[in-house]
Design a protein around this motif. Structure first.
Motif, PDB file in Angstrom:
ATOM      1  N   ALA A 186      28.680  35.017  23.439  1.00  0.00           N
ATOM      2  CA  ALA A 186      29.945  34.292  23.551  1.00  0.00           C
ATOM      3  C   ALA A 186      30.970  35.031  24.401  1.00  0.00           C
ATOM      4  O   ALA A 186      31.941  34.434  24.862  1.00  0.00           O
ATOM      5  N   HIS A 187      30.764  36.326  24.623  1.00  0.00           N
ATOM      6  CA  HIS A 187      31.744  37.127  25.352  1.00  0.00           C
ATOM      7  C   HIS A 187      31.097  37.853  26.533  1.00  0.00           C
ATOM      8  O   HIS A 187      31.507  38.944  26.896  1.00  0.00           O
ATOM      9  N   GLY A 188      30.076  37.282  27.111  1.00  0.00           N
ATOM     10  CA  GLY A 188      29.381  37.935  28.209  1.00  0.00           C
ATOM     11  C   GLY A 188      28.004  38.392  27.777  1.00  0.00           C
ATOM     12  O   GLY A 188      27.576  38.167  26.645  1.00  0.00           O
ATOM     13  N   THR A 189      27.329  39.081  28.632  1.00  0.00           N
ATOM     14  CA  THR A 189      25.958  39.487  28.329  1.00  0.00           C
ATOM     15  C   THR A 189      25.847  40.936  27.917  1.00  0.00           C
ATOM     16  O   THR A 189      24.744  41.407  27.631  1.00  0.00           O
ATOM     17  N   GLY A 190      26.934  41.671  27.875  1.00  0.00           N
ATOM     18  CA  GLY A 190      26.855  43.083  27.540  1.00  0.00           C
ATOM     19  C   GLY A 190      26.782  43.933  28.800  1.00  0.00           C
ATOM     20  O   GLY A 190      26.729  43.430  29.911  1.00  0.00           O
ATOM     21  N   LEU A 406      33.081  41.332  35.299  1.00  0.00           N
ATOM     22  CA  LEU A 406      33.567  40.085  35.889  1.00  0.00           C
ATOM     23  C   LEU A 406      33.401  38.930  34.904  1.00  0.00           C
ATOM     24  O   LEU A 406      34.285  38.084  34.746  1.00  0.00           O
ATOM     25  N   GLN A 407      32.260  38.902  34.224  1.00  0.00           N
ATOM     26  CA  GLN A 407      32.009  37.853  33.239  1.00  0.00           C
ATOM     27  C   GLN A 407      32.946  37.956  32.044  1.00  0.00           C
ATOM     28  O   GLN A 407      33.372  36.950  31.482  1.00  0.00           O
ATOM     29  N   LEU A 408      33.272  39.186  31.669  1.00  0.00           N
ATOM     30  CA  LEU A 408      34.085  39.390  30.476  1.00  0.00           C
ATOM     31  C   LEU A 408      35.562  39.131  30.704  1.00  0.00           C
ATOM     32  O   LEU A 408      36.226  38.459  29.911  1.00  0.00           O
ATOM     33  N   ALA A 409      36.102  39.635  31.807  1.00  0.00           N
ATOM     34  CA  ALA A 409      37.556  39.625  31.997  1.00  0.00           C
ATOM     35  C   ALA A 409      38.065  38.563  32.954  1.00  0.00           C
ATOM     36  O   ALA A 409      39.253  38.236  32.921  1.00  0.00           O
ATOM     37  N   VAL A 419      26.781  34.021  31.109  1.00  0.00           N
ATOM     38  CA  VAL A 419      25.484  34.537  30.661  1.00  0.00           C
ATOM     39  C   VAL A 419      24.474  34.565  31.798  1.00  0.00           C
ATOM     40  O   VAL A 419      23.281  34.730  31.562  1.00  0.00           O
ATOM     41  N   TRP A 420      24.929  34.432  33.037  1.00  0.00           N
ATOM     42  CA  TRP A 420      24.012  34.476  34.162  1.00  0.00           C
ATOM     43  C   TRP A 420      23.439  35.868  34.341  1.00  0.00           C
ATOM     44  O   TRP A 420      24.127  36.879  34.175  1.00  0.00           O
ATOM     45  N   ASP A 421      22.175  35.922  34.720  1.00  0.00           N
ATOM     46  CA  ASP A 421      21.539  37.172  35.094  1.00  0.00           C
ATOM     47  C   ASP A 421      22.013  37.571  36.491  1.00  0.00           C
ATOM     48  O   ASP A 421      22.485  36.740  37.282  1.00  0.00           O
ATOM     49  N   LEU A 422      21.863  38.862  36.823  1.00  0.00           N
ATOM     50  CA  LEU A 422      22.319  39.344  38.123  1.00  0.00           C
ATOM     51  C   LEU A 422      21.632  38.609  39.273  1.00  0.00           C
ATOM     52  O   LEU A 422      22.266  38.323  40.300  1.00  0.00           O
TER      53      LEU A 422
END
Length: 464
Positions: A186-190, A406-409, A419-422
Motif C-alpha cells: 500500500a505504500h510502495g514496494t520497499g 519516487l514511488q513512496l514520496a 508497485v511497478w518493478d524496475l
C-alpha cells in the motif's frame, strides 16, 4: 487470391529529420535528484575522491552512474547512453574519469563506505519525511512494526576477481548478504537498506554476517527509530529471515536489542506421536492468503506447547503450517497425510496465528527485490578490486532505491505504478523519447506521451 494475416501491423517507417532524445523519461529521476539536493550532499561526503579543480564533481559522477543503472546499464561504460544527450543530462564524465574515481575508492574504501552510508541515510530521512502519512517510520508500531528482510544470494562471475570463491552450487563468485525494508504494497514496494559483499564460499547461515548486515541496516533508519538518548526503539522493528537466520546466536542478538523476529525453522526429528498429532487438522485453523482471505486447503497452529524450544530467547513461539504438496514434491517424515508441514519462530506481541503466518510468508517479496537489485547492476560486478565491486553494489542499491523513493514520496497514494518493478519503469517511462524545444529564451522538454500523469520537469519535496 488469398491474403495471409500478418502477425503485427505493417506500419511504414521513415526518417523525419527531427532530433529526438532517447531515455528522455529519465528526466523524472534527474528532477528528483535535484529536489533532494544531491549535488551538495555528495560534495560534502566525497570531495576527497576528485581533484579540487575537477570539472566533474562527485554528485554528477555518482548521479550519472545511478541513472545509467536505473535505465538498464550493466557496466560503467554504459553511461554513454547519457553522454549521447548532453542537452538533457548535461556534461557527463568520460570513461577514464570514472575509472580514476573508482580507483580512488579502491584506495580509501572505508571513507567511501562511511560517506555513502551517511549520504543515503540523509536522503532516506528526507524522502520518508516528505511521504507524510505514508512515512514508514511514523507508521511503525509494536503491533505493526517496520519489517527488515535479510537474505543471502549468489552472484556468479566468469573471471578472476579479488575475494571471489567457489559457491555451494558449483559456481564461482560472491555471496552478498542483503537487508531490505518492506513497508507493504500500500505504500510502495520497499527498498534496500544494505548490501554486504562476501566471498562465494561464505555460508548463508552465518550469524556473524546476519549481525553485521543488520547493524548496517539499522544505521540507515531515520531518527524516528531512536529515542532522545540515541537508543534504538527495537519494538518498532521486526526482522524476517529464512532458515539461515534461525541460529540462536542471531536471535539472542535481536532479543538484546528489543527487536521482534519472524524466522523460518527446520523441524527437528521428533517422535511418531507428534506426527500423528499433526494429522489431526481439527486442532488447526485456516490460513490466510496475501489479501487476507481465508484458505480452505491450508492450516496453521501454535505448537509451542507441544514442541519444546531450548536455549532460545524468552517468549519465542513456534508455529506450524500445513498445505498440500506441490506437484512433483517428495514427501518427508512430516508429510504423512499429503500436506507439507513447515514452521517458523517469532516473539511478536501478536498471537493471531493466521495473521502471523501470512506476514511471515510475505517474506517472498524480498526475492523480487534481490532480482531487481541484480538487474540494476549487482548481477555483473565489473571490477577486479573487492572494494570497487562493493562500491558498485552500493550504486546498484542506490539506483533501486531512487525508484522506490519516487514511488513512496512522489506518486499519489494508491497509484498503480507504486508497485511497478524496475523493468516496467524502464519500458514505460525511462525509455520514452522526447525533444528539446527552444523558445522564449527557455529550453523545454517536449513529449507526446505523459505516462503516470507526472510532470517530469520539477519536484518539490516538503514534509507533510
Amino acid at each position: 487470391m488469398n491474403h495471409s494475416t500478418q502477425v503485427f501491423p505493417a506500419i511504414p517507417t521513415q526518417l523525419t529529420g527531427q532530433t529526438l532524445v532517447s531515455h528522455a523519461g529519465l528526466s523524472v529521476l534527474t528532477s528528483f535528484l535535484n529536489a533532494l539536493d544531491f549535488r551538495s550532499l555528495c560534495e560534502d561526503r566525497f570531495s576527497q575522491f576528485v581533484p579540487a579543480s575537477a570539472t566533474h564533481r562527485p554528485g554528477k559522477i555518482l548521479g550519472a552512474l545511478a541513472l545509467s543503472l536505473a535505465a538498464g546499464g550493466e557496466q560503467a561504460t554504459d553511461i554513454d547512453q547519457l553522454r549521447a544527450a548532453p542537452d538533457l543530462f548535461g556534461p557527463v564524465a568520460s570513461d577514464a574519469t570514472i575509472s580514476r574515481f573508482m580507483g580512488r575508492i579502491k584506495e580509501q574504501p572505508e571513507a567511501f563506505s562511511y560517506g555513502f552510508a551517511t549520504m543515503t541515510r540523509s536522503l532516506r530521512s528526507k524522502v520518508w519525511a516528505a511521504a507524510g502519512p505514508r512515512n514508514p517510520a511514523r507508521l511503525a508500531t509494536a503491533t505493526n512494526p517496520l519489517i527488515i528482510d535479510i537474505d543471502a544470494s549468489l552472484v556468479h562471475v566468469h573471471s578472476e576477481k579479488e575475494s571471489s570463491a567457489g559457491t555451494y552450487k558449483g559456481g564461482y563468485g560472491f555471496s552478498p548478504m542483503i537487508a531490505m525494508a518492506d513497508y507493504g504494497k500500500a505504500h510502495g514496494t520497499g527498498e534496500v537498506l544494505a548490501v554486504q559483499l562476501r566471498p562465494g564460499n561464505r555460508g548463508a547461515n552465518s550469524a556473524k554476517s546476519h549481525i553485521e548486515v543488520l547493524g548496517q541496516a539499522l544505521a540507515q533508519l531515520p531518527d524516528d527509530f531512536y529515542d532522545e538518548h540515541g537508543n534504538l526503539v527495537g519494538e518498532k522493528i521486526l526482522v524476517r529471515t529464512d532458515n539461515a537466520g534461525s541460529s540462536r546466536e542471531f536471535l539472542h542478538h535481536l532479543d538484546s536489542l528489543g527487536i521482534q523476529f519472524s524466522t523460518s525453522y527446520s523441524l527437528p526429528v521428533i517422535k511418531e506421536r507428534f506426527v500423528r498429532w499433526i494429522d489431526e487438522k481439527k486442532y488447526w485453523e485456516p490460513a490466510l492468503t496475501a489479501d487476507g482471505q481465508q484458505r480452505d486447503d491450508a492450516w496453521v497452529i501454535d505448537a509451542s506447547k507441544v514442541l519444546e524450544l531450548k536455549d532460545y530467547p524468552p517468549g519465542t513461539r513456534i508455529y506450524l503450517r500445513a498445505e498440500p504438496l506441490h506437484p512433483g514434491a517428495k514427501a518427508n517424515l512430516f508429510d504423512t497425510d499429503g500436506n507439507r508441514v513447515t514452521a517458523f519462530l517469532t516473539n511478536a506481541p501478536r498471537f493471531n496465528v493466521a495473521f502471523l503466518d501470512a506476514r511471515h510468508r510475505a517474506r517472498g517479496r524480498c526475492e523480487n527485490r534481490i532480482k531487481t537489485l541484480k538487474n540494476a547492476g549487482l548481477g555483473k560486478l565489473p571490477y577486479w578490486s573487492f572494494a570497487a565491486n562493493q562500491a558498485w553494489a552500493d550504486l546498484a542499491m542506490f539506483a533501486v532505491n531512487l525508484v522506490a523513493w519516487l514511488q513512496l514520496a512522489v506518486l499519489p497514494g494508491g497509484h498503480k505504478a507504486s508497485v511497478w518493478d524496475l523493468k516496467r519503469w524502464r519500458y514505460r517511462l525511462f525509455s520514452m523519447a522526447g525533444k528539446i524545444v527552444s523558445g522564449g529564451r527557455q529550453r523545454k522538454f517536449s513529449s507526446q506521451v505523459r505516462p503516470l500523469s507526472l510532470r517530469p520537469t520539477s519536484f518539490l519535496l516538503l514534509p507533510a
